[in-house]
Design a protein around this motif. Sequence first.
Motif, PDB file in Angstrom:
ATOM      1  N   LEU A   7      -4.984   9.986   5.268  1.00  0.00           N
ATOM      2  CA  LEU A   7      -5.231   9.903   3.818  1.00  0.00           C
ATOM      3  C   LEU A   7      -3.917   9.783   3.059  1.00  0.00           C
ATOM      4  CD1 LEU A   7      -7.053  10.179   1.272  1.00  0.00           C
ATOM      5  CD2 LEU A   7      -6.674  12.628   1.417  1.00  0.00           C
ATOM      6  N   ILE A   8      -2.959  10.634   3.398  1.00  0.00           N
ATOM      7  CA  ILE A   8      -1.680  10.616   2.687  1.00  0.00           C
ATOM      8  C   ILE A   8      -0.932   9.310   2.965  1.00  0.00           C
ATOM      9  CG2 ILE A   8       0.559  11.763   2.492  1.00  0.00           C
ATOM     10  CD1 ILE A   8      -0.968  14.397   3.127  1.00  0.00           C
ATOM     11  N   THR A   9      -0.992   8.861   4.218  1.00  0.00           N
ATOM     12  CA  THR A   9      -0.332   7.598   4.554  1.00  0.00           C
ATOM     13  C   THR A   9      -0.927   6.453   3.735  1.00  0.00           C
ATOM     14  OG1 THR A   9      -0.243   8.491   6.783  1.00  0.00           O
ATOM     15  CG2 THR A   9       0.427   6.211   6.514  1.00  0.00           C
ATOM     16  N   ALA A  10      -2.255   6.420   3.640  1.00  0.00           N
ATOM     17  CA  ALA A  10      -2.916   5.353   2.891  1.00  0.00           C
ATOM     18  C   ALA A  10      -2.621   5.467   1.401  1.00  0.00           C
ATOM     19  CB  ALA A  10      -4.430   5.407   3.126  1.00  0.00           C
ATOM     20  N   LEU A  11      -2.584   6.701   0.924  1.00  0.00           N
ATOM     21  CA  LEU A  11      -2.341   6.959  -0.498  1.00  0.00           C
ATOM     22  C   LEU A  11      -0.989   6.385  -0.946  1.00  0.00           C
ATOM     23  CD1 LEU A  11      -2.421  10.695  -1.626  1.00  0.00           C
ATOM     24  CD2 LEU A  11      -0.456   9.314  -2.096  1.00  0.00           C
ATOM     25  N   ILE A  12       0.016   6.564  -0.090  1.00  0.00           N
ATOM     26  CA  ILE A  12       1.349   6.108  -0.461  1.00  0.00           C
ATOM     27  C   ILE A  12       1.373   4.579  -0.577  1.00  0.00           C
ATOM     28  CG2 ILE A  12       3.742   5.992   0.322  1.00  0.00           C
ATOM     29  CD1 ILE A  12       3.268   8.801   1.577  1.00  0.00           C
ATOM     30  N   ALA A  13       0.759   3.913   0.406  1.00  0.00           N
ATOM     31  CA  ALA A  13       0.736   2.446   0.362  1.00  0.00           C
ATOM     32  C   ALA A  13      -0.080   1.946  -0.826  1.00  0.00           C
ATOM     33  CB  ALA A  13       0.165   1.906   1.668  1.00  0.00           C
ATOM     34  N   THR A  14      -1.189   2.624  -1.097  1.00  0.00           N
ATOM     35  CA  THR A  14      -2.057   2.216  -2.206  1.00  0.00           C
ATOM     36  C   THR A  14      -1.330   2.322  -3.537  1.00  0.00           C
ATOM     37  OG1 THR A  14      -3.976   2.998  -0.986  1.00  0.00           O
ATOM     38  CG2 THR A  14      -4.256   2.719  -3.340  1.00  0.00           C
ATOM     39  N   SER A  15      -0.506   3.355  -3.681  1.00  0.00           N
ATOM     40  CA  SER A  15       0.098   3.642  -4.977  1.00  0.00           C
ATOM     41  C   SER A  15       1.349   2.825  -5.269  1.00  0.00           C
ATOM     42  CB  SER A  15       0.479   5.126  -5.038  1.00  0.00           C
ATOM     43  OG  SER A  15      -0.568   5.924  -4.607  1.00  0.00           O
ATOM     44  N   THR A  16       2.004   2.333  -4.222  1.00  0.00           N
ATOM     45  CA  THR A  16       3.333   1.755  -4.416  1.00  0.00           C
ATOM     46  C   THR A  16       3.400   0.582  -5.401  1.00  0.00           C
ATOM     47  OG1 THR A  16       4.078   2.605  -2.317  1.00  0.00           O
ATOM     48  CG2 THR A  16       5.296   0.735  -3.185  1.00  0.00           C
ATOM     49  N   PRO A  17       2.481  -0.408  -5.347  1.00  0.00           N
ATOM     50  CA  PRO A  17       2.590  -1.495  -6.337  1.00  0.00           C
ATOM     51  C   PRO A  17       2.496  -0.984  -7.775  1.00  0.00           C
ATOM     52  CG  PRO A  17       0.968  -2.043  -4.647  1.00  0.00           C
ATOM     53  CD  PRO A  17       1.362  -0.617  -4.411  1.00  0.00           C
ATOM     54  N   ILE A 142      10.171  -0.977   1.277  1.00  0.00           N
ATOM     55  CA  ILE A 142       9.838  -1.019  -0.144  1.00  0.00           C
ATOM     56  C   ILE A 142       9.316   0.333  -0.619  1.00  0.00           C
ATOM     57  CG2 ILE A 142       8.491  -2.233  -1.903  1.00  0.00           C
ATOM     58  CD1 ILE A 142      10.514  -4.026  -0.577  1.00  0.00           C
ATOM     59  N   ILE A 143       8.600   1.022   0.245  1.00  0.00           N
ATOM     60  CA  ILE A 143       8.066   2.338  -0.133  1.00  0.00           C
ATOM     61  C   ILE A 143       9.203   3.325  -0.360  1.00  0.00           C
ATOM     62  CG2 ILE A 143       6.835   4.335   0.814  1.00  0.00           C
ATOM     63  CD1 ILE A 143       4.685   2.427   1.751  1.00  0.00           C
ATOM     64  N   TYR A 144      10.181   3.331   0.565  1.00  0.00           N
ATOM     65  CA  TYR A 144      11.328   4.228   0.368  1.00  0.00           C
ATOM     66  C   TYR A 144      12.098   3.809  -0.881  1.00  0.00           C
ATOM     67  CZ  TYR A 144      10.141   5.440   5.151  1.00  0.00           C
ATOM     68  OH  TYR A 144       9.458   5.829   6.273  1.00  0.00           O
ATOM     69  N   LEU A 145      12.193   2.491  -1.057  1.00  0.00           N
ATOM     70  CA  LEU A 145      12.904   1.967  -2.226  1.00  0.00           C
ATOM     71  C   LEU A 145      12.230   2.418  -3.520  1.00  0.00           C
ATOM     72  CD1 LEU A 145      15.251  -0.050  -2.905  1.00  0.00           C
ATOM     73  CD2 LEU A 145      13.474  -1.764  -3.219  1.00  0.00           C
ATOM     74  N   SER A 146      10.900   2.425  -3.522  1.00  0.00           N
ATOM     75  CA  SER A 146      10.194   2.785  -4.755  1.00  0.00           C
ATOM     76  C   SER A 146      10.490   4.230  -5.144  1.00  0.00           C
ATOM     77  CB  SER A 146       8.688   2.554  -4.596  1.00  0.00           C
ATOM     78  OG  SER A 146       8.134   3.487  -3.697  1.00  0.00           O
ATOM     79  N   VAL A 147      10.546   5.114  -4.154  1.00  0.00           N
ATOM     80  CA  VAL A 147      10.854   6.519  -4.460  1.00  0.00           C
ATOM     81  C   VAL A 147      12.316   6.639  -4.893  1.00  0.00           C
ATOM     82  CG1 VAL A 147      10.910   8.860  -3.546  1.00  0.00           C
ATOM     83  CG2 VAL A 147       9.092   7.297  -2.850  1.00  0.00           C
ATOM     84  N   ALA A 148      13.200   5.920  -4.209  1.00  0.00           N
ATOM     85  CA  ALA A 148      14.609   5.944  -4.599  1.00  0.00           C
ATOM     86  C   ALA A 148      14.777   5.424  -6.027  1.00  0.00           C
ATOM     87  CB  ALA A 148      15.427   5.096  -3.624  1.00  0.00           C
ATOM     88  N   LEU A 200       8.265  -7.056  -7.974  1.00  0.00           N
ATOM     89  CA  LEU A 200       8.344  -6.437  -6.647  1.00  0.00           C
ATOM     90  C   LEU A 200       7.009  -5.778  -6.296  1.00  0.00           C
ATOM     91  CD1 LEU A 200      10.193  -5.809  -4.247  1.00  0.00           C
ATOM     92  CD2 LEU A 200      10.865  -3.704  -5.409  1.00  0.00           C
ATOM     93  N   GLY A 201       6.420  -5.110  -7.291  1.00  0.00           N
ATOM     94  CA  GLY A 201       5.114  -4.491  -7.069  1.00  0.00           C
ATOM     95  C   GLY A 201       4.063  -5.532  -6.706  1.00  0.00           C
ATOM     96  N   GLY A 220      -6.252  -5.833 -12.526  1.00  0.00           N
ATOM     97  CA  GLY A 220      -6.061  -4.704 -13.430  1.00  0.00           C
ATOM     98  C   GLY A 220      -4.982  -3.714 -13.030  1.00  0.00           C
ATOM     99  N   ALA A 221      -4.272  -3.947 -11.918  1.00  0.00           N
ATOM    100  CA  ALA A 221      -3.231  -3.002 -11.500  1.00  0.00           C
ATOM    101  C   ALA A 221      -2.154  -2.846 -12.583  1.00  0.00           C
ATOM    102  CB  ALA A 221      -2.603  -3.457 -10.184  1.00  0.00           C
ATOM    103  N   GLY A 222      -1.847  -3.938 -13.263  1.00  0.00           N
ATOM    104  CA  GLY A 222      -0.843  -3.875 -14.317  1.00  0.00           C
ATOM    105  C   GLY A 222      -1.259  -2.980 -15.472  1.00  0.00           C
ATOM    106  N   TRP A 223      -2.539  -2.987 -15.760  1.00  0.00           N
ATOM    107  CA  TRP A 223      -3.029  -2.140 -16.851  1.00  0.00           C
ATOM    108  C   TRP A 223      -2.990  -0.679 -16.446  1.00  0.00           C
ATOM    109  CZ3 TRP A 223      -2.893  -4.700 -21.087  1.00  0.00           C
ATOM    110  CH2 TRP A 223      -3.127  -6.073 -21.069  1.00  0.00           C
TER     111      TRP A 223
END
Lengths: 306, 361
Positions: A7-17, A142-148, A200-201, A220-223
Amino acid sequence: MIDPITLITALIATSTPILLAAIGELVVEKSGVLNLGVEGMMIIGAVCGFMVAVGTGSPWLGFVAGMAGATALSLVFAFLTQVLLSNQVATGLALTLFGLGLAALLGEPYAGIIPPPTSDVFPQAMHAIPVIGPILLSHDIIIYLSVALVAATWFVLKHTRVGLILRAVGENHDAAHALGYKVVRIRVLAIMFGGACAGLGGAYLSLVRVPSWTEGMTVGAGWIALAIVVFASWKPWRALIGAYLFGGIAALQLRLQAAEIGVPVALLDASPYLVTIIVLVVISSDRSRAALNAPAALGRVFHATS
Amino acid sequence: MTKFTKLLATAAVAVGLALPAVAQEDPFQIGYVYVGPVGDYGWTWTHDQGRQAVEAAYGDRVETVYAENVPEGADAERVMTQMILGGADMILTTSFGYREATENVARQFPDVHFEHATGYLDDNSPSNVAVYSARFYEGRAVMGHIAGHMTESNIVGYIASYPIPEVIRGINSAFIHARQVNPDVEFRVVWAYTWFDPAVEADAAQALLDAGADVILQHTDSTAPMTVLAAAGAYGFGQASDMIQFAPAPRISSIMDQWGDYYVRRVGEAMDGTWAQSNTWEGIADGMVGIGEMTDAIPAEVRASATALRDAIAAGTYQPFTGPINRQDGSVWLAAGETADDLTLATLRFYVEGLTGDIPN
């Protein structure tokens, strides 16, 4: 039952964009500009990134192209709002429409193609480490980059002179101008940063998360990214929490369904929006504008008089 | 969001309608109203293939326009009205949610022919509206048969869109035929509450894989689940379009919507004046539902038995809903040898016995 690790692994990928787009828009809004074109810039990033990644075989060039494409689109917005002093809300909406249409046109020959895979940072063996392996070590750069990027944005805004100037421009552009800061130039740079992040997202969406190009794929991700900026009350770490909350609930409700745990799906689907509304009500119930933390000059047109 | 798509749709119509004005000798004009983009490679794409088949069949005698991403509701009425004022003689609306809008506009323009996909007629339906749909559940039966054979974890995932009879029918049909060949098989259904959202569909596929599924059926329109299945080494089926670019795996077969023949036939009838209101529901036998090539990833004997099932359905010797079938609560739905009639199928709102989840309201 639901496995919390997947769940947590999927959550991170889902949220990154959404997180990437939100952090870009946060900086734009901190400079006093409201760019409602995030959705349009994301989808341009998605299509440009996809085209270049497929054309060259390199996802990395794809990410760069996604950023470049969306930055170019954001420059249109910058020119209209900062040079021609057009209305930011209307221009931003127009940017979204333009981006969606242009992306559909550009991406037409690319429907149904699979992009080159994006490699993970750490070797496969490290994914097998219990708990921290899948959660912390199984991602692409990209995921590490997003947190950085969140950390960097927080640091720059809070602890550097550049951040101070950016905030000054966003709070009171006339005062900043009187002090000799180039308001328009600073805002254009902020808009470009927002464009690059949204791009990038978008590229992450089309190259990693889905991964394929489909017309209108941002849906709708942008909204949502725009809503997260408000939810976060313009604070970078809160934007991270907000994005992971959105992504987490989306990932959780699908897993609850797959595990056949009887929860009302519609309620869970709506819950991030409910949380946003509650947060807005709470933070805006305080009379002082400072509590809301919105940049004072947000959305206002700056016209240098001297 | 809807406002912007509406603007887009209106703009698309305006552009689309500007073109026919220059045509000579008044060709028969047909307007298509699409719920998604033609580039979705799924539902809307198949309707647009049908539109192109009409153009190919009649050449200069017809002219077609279409509007994409038209929201279901009042906006659709405006799009249709605009098409008709621009000269359209026939309007095709390709989603269930356009029903009310289609009937409203049809009452205003009794000389225009309307075709509404996946809809139904009742006593108040205007006589210039016809409805049509495909018996997708026939295709689902074949997919379920293959899925029952192919799963090793005995968990089959199903990405559903909305809890409407068409979707529930598909789940039931696939499940019945998976159980026929594999008594241990279980279905896990995830409702995505969208017809088209690549990111959500991909997430749903991932959630099902994490829940143990190794074969996944989808009733949503994008190819996103396929890419997730490809990465995980699981199997899936093309939906609406063939999705052949994912063959031989993860796409091991597909259920295709083929509207071309119907559209060509109905446009021809409208042009020569024999068009009449009708309620068409065609399946594999008439070619409206196609079964895509079964790839080598499926063992030869399963390919043979699945082909036999398809042929039996096409020949009319087998109906996918043939008793004994019980409802989920164990009560008898169809006695041994009894088959479900069309009205029951068209309004189906319950799971059959063996399915474990609940249908959301």
